[in-house]
Design a protein around this motif. Structure first.
Motif, PDB file in Angstrom:
ATOM      1  N   LEU A  27       0.829  -1.209   0.000  1.00 31.34           N
ATOM      2  CA  LEU A  27       0.000   0.000   0.000  1.00 31.34           C
ATOM      3  C   LEU A  27       0.864   1.260   0.000  1.00 31.34           C
ATOM      4  O   LEU A  27       0.543   2.233  -0.684  1.00 31.34           O
ATOM      5  CB  LEU A  27      -0.957   0.001   1.193  1.00 31.34           C
ATOM      6  N   SER A  28       1.952   1.250   0.736  1.00 32.67           N
ATOM      7  CA  SER A  28       2.816   2.438   0.790  1.00 32.67           C
ATOM      8  C   SER A  28       3.551   2.664  -0.526  1.00 32.67           C
ATOM      9  O   SER A  28       3.984   3.782  -0.810  1.00 32.67           O
ATOM     10  CB  SER A  28       3.816   2.329   1.941  1.00 32.67           C
ATOM     11  N   ASN A  29       3.680   1.616  -1.332  1.00 33.49           N
ATOM     12  CA  ASN A  29       4.338   1.733  -2.624  1.00 33.49           C
ATOM     13  C   ASN A  29       3.334   1.708  -3.780  1.00 33.49           C
ATOM     14  O   ASN A  29       3.714   1.466  -4.920  1.00 33.49           O
ATOM     15  CB  ASN A  29       5.370   0.614  -2.801  1.00 33.49           C
ATOM     16  N   THR A  30       2.086   1.967  -3.462  1.00 33.78           N
ATOM     17  CA  THR A  30       0.960   1.987  -4.412  1.00 33.78           C
ATOM     18  C   THR A  30       0.913   0.764  -5.322  1.00 33.78           C
ATOM     19  O   THR A  30       0.568   0.852  -6.492  1.00 33.78           O
ATOM     20  CB  THR A  30       0.929   3.297  -5.246  1.00 33.78           C
ATOM     21  N   LYS A  31       1.256  -0.373  -4.769  1.00 35.02           N
ATOM     22  CA  LYS A  31       1.120  -1.646  -5.482  1.00 35.02           C
ATOM     23  C   LYS A  31      -0.187  -2.282  -5.009  1.00 35.02           C
ATOM     24  O   LYS A  31      -0.208  -3.279  -4.286  1.00 35.02           O
ATOM     25  CB  LYS A  31       2.319  -2.547  -5.205  1.00 35.02           C
ATOM     26  N   THR A  32      -1.278  -1.658  -5.438  1.00 38.15           N
ATOM     27  CA  THR A  32      -2.587  -2.022  -4.893  1.00 38.15           C
ATOM     28  C   THR A  32      -3.058  -3.409  -5.332  1.00 38.15           C
ATOM     29  O   THR A  32      -3.746  -4.083  -4.572  1.00 38.15           O
ATOM     30  CB  THR A  32      -3.642  -0.962  -5.246  1.00 38.15           C
ATOM     31  N   LYS A  33      -2.700  -3.838  -6.531  1.00 33.45           N
ATOM     32  CA  LYS A  33      -3.103  -5.189  -6.954  1.00 33.45           C
ATOM     33  C   LYS A  33      -2.439  -6.252  -6.074  1.00 33.45           C
ATOM     34  O   LYS A  33      -3.073  -7.232  -5.699  1.00 33.45           O
ATOM     35  CB  LYS A  33      -2.750  -5.429  -8.421  1.00 33.45           C
ATOM     36  N   GLU A  58      -7.957   0.923   4.649  1.00 35.18           N
ATOM     37  CA  GLU A  58      -6.874   1.700   4.060  1.00 35.18           C
ATOM     38  C   GLU A  58      -6.783   1.452   2.552  1.00 35.18           C
ATOM     39  O   GLU A  58      -6.628   2.382   1.764  1.00 35.18           O
ATOM     40  CB  GLU A  58      -5.551   1.328   4.741  1.00 35.18           C
ATOM     41  N   TYR A  59      -6.892   0.184   2.149  1.00 37.69           N
ATOM     42  CA  TYR A  59      -6.885  -0.164   0.724  1.00 37.69           C
ATOM     43  C   TYR A  59      -8.037   0.527   0.002  1.00 37.69           C
ATOM     44  O   TYR A  59      -7.854   1.126  -1.066  1.00 37.69           O
ATOM     45  CB  TYR A  59      -6.982  -1.680   0.543  1.00 37.69           C
ATOM     46  N   GLN A  62      -7.543   4.233  -0.395  1.00 38.14           N
ATOM     47  CA  GLN A  62      -6.483   4.540  -1.362  1.00 38.14           C
ATOM     48  C   GLN A  62      -6.936   4.292  -2.797  1.00 38.14           C
ATOM     49  O   GLN A  62      -6.569   5.038  -3.701  1.00 38.14           O
ATOM     50  CB  GLN A  62      -5.251   3.693  -1.056  1.00 38.14           C
ATOM     51  N   THR A  63      -7.744   3.265  -3.023  1.00 35.90           N
ATOM     52  CA  THR A  63      -8.128   2.886  -4.386  1.00 35.90           C
ATOM     53  C   THR A  63      -9.521   3.346  -4.784  1.00 35.90           C
ATOM     54  O   THR A  63      -9.868   3.277  -5.956  1.00 35.90           O
ATOM     55  CB  THR A  63      -8.077   1.355  -4.554  1.00 35.90           C
TER      56      THR A  63
END
Length: 93
Positions: A27-33, A58-59, A62-63
């Motif tokens: 999540l902190s590296n925006t690797k949401t998948k 949080e996910y 963010q998404t």
């Protein structure tokens, strides 16, 4: 010799924390998948708990996407149910 039964709770805690750390990293590296995949795996293994619910929120924040997770309300596995997970232990061994 230390048996799994004797350390089951501690091993489970370590596994949960490692999953949670991995989700936070993604999540902190925006690797949401990747985060989404680990969230689903976590729930398959450990079920829904307070920690994963917070990470899900949080996910979703963010998404702007809602996670599609449904669990039977009458079945709430224990925190030690991970021991029987085919994801953790291969039944062939």
């Amino acid at each position: 010799m230390i048996t799994l039964d004797a350390r089951k709770e501690k091993v489970g805690d370590l596994l949960r924390v490692s999953f949670q750390t991995q989700i936070k990293f993604f999540l902190s590296n925006t690797k949401t998948k990747a985060a989404k995949s680990v969230i689903y795996n976590y729930i398959d293994i450990f079920t829904k708990d307070v920690e994963i619910i917070n990470l899900m929120k949080e996910y979703e924040a963010q998404t702007n996407k809602k996670l599609a997770i449904t669990l039977p309300s009458e079945e709430v596995p224990s925190r030690d149910a991970w021991v029987n997970s085919s994801i953790i232990f291969d039944s062939r061994t």
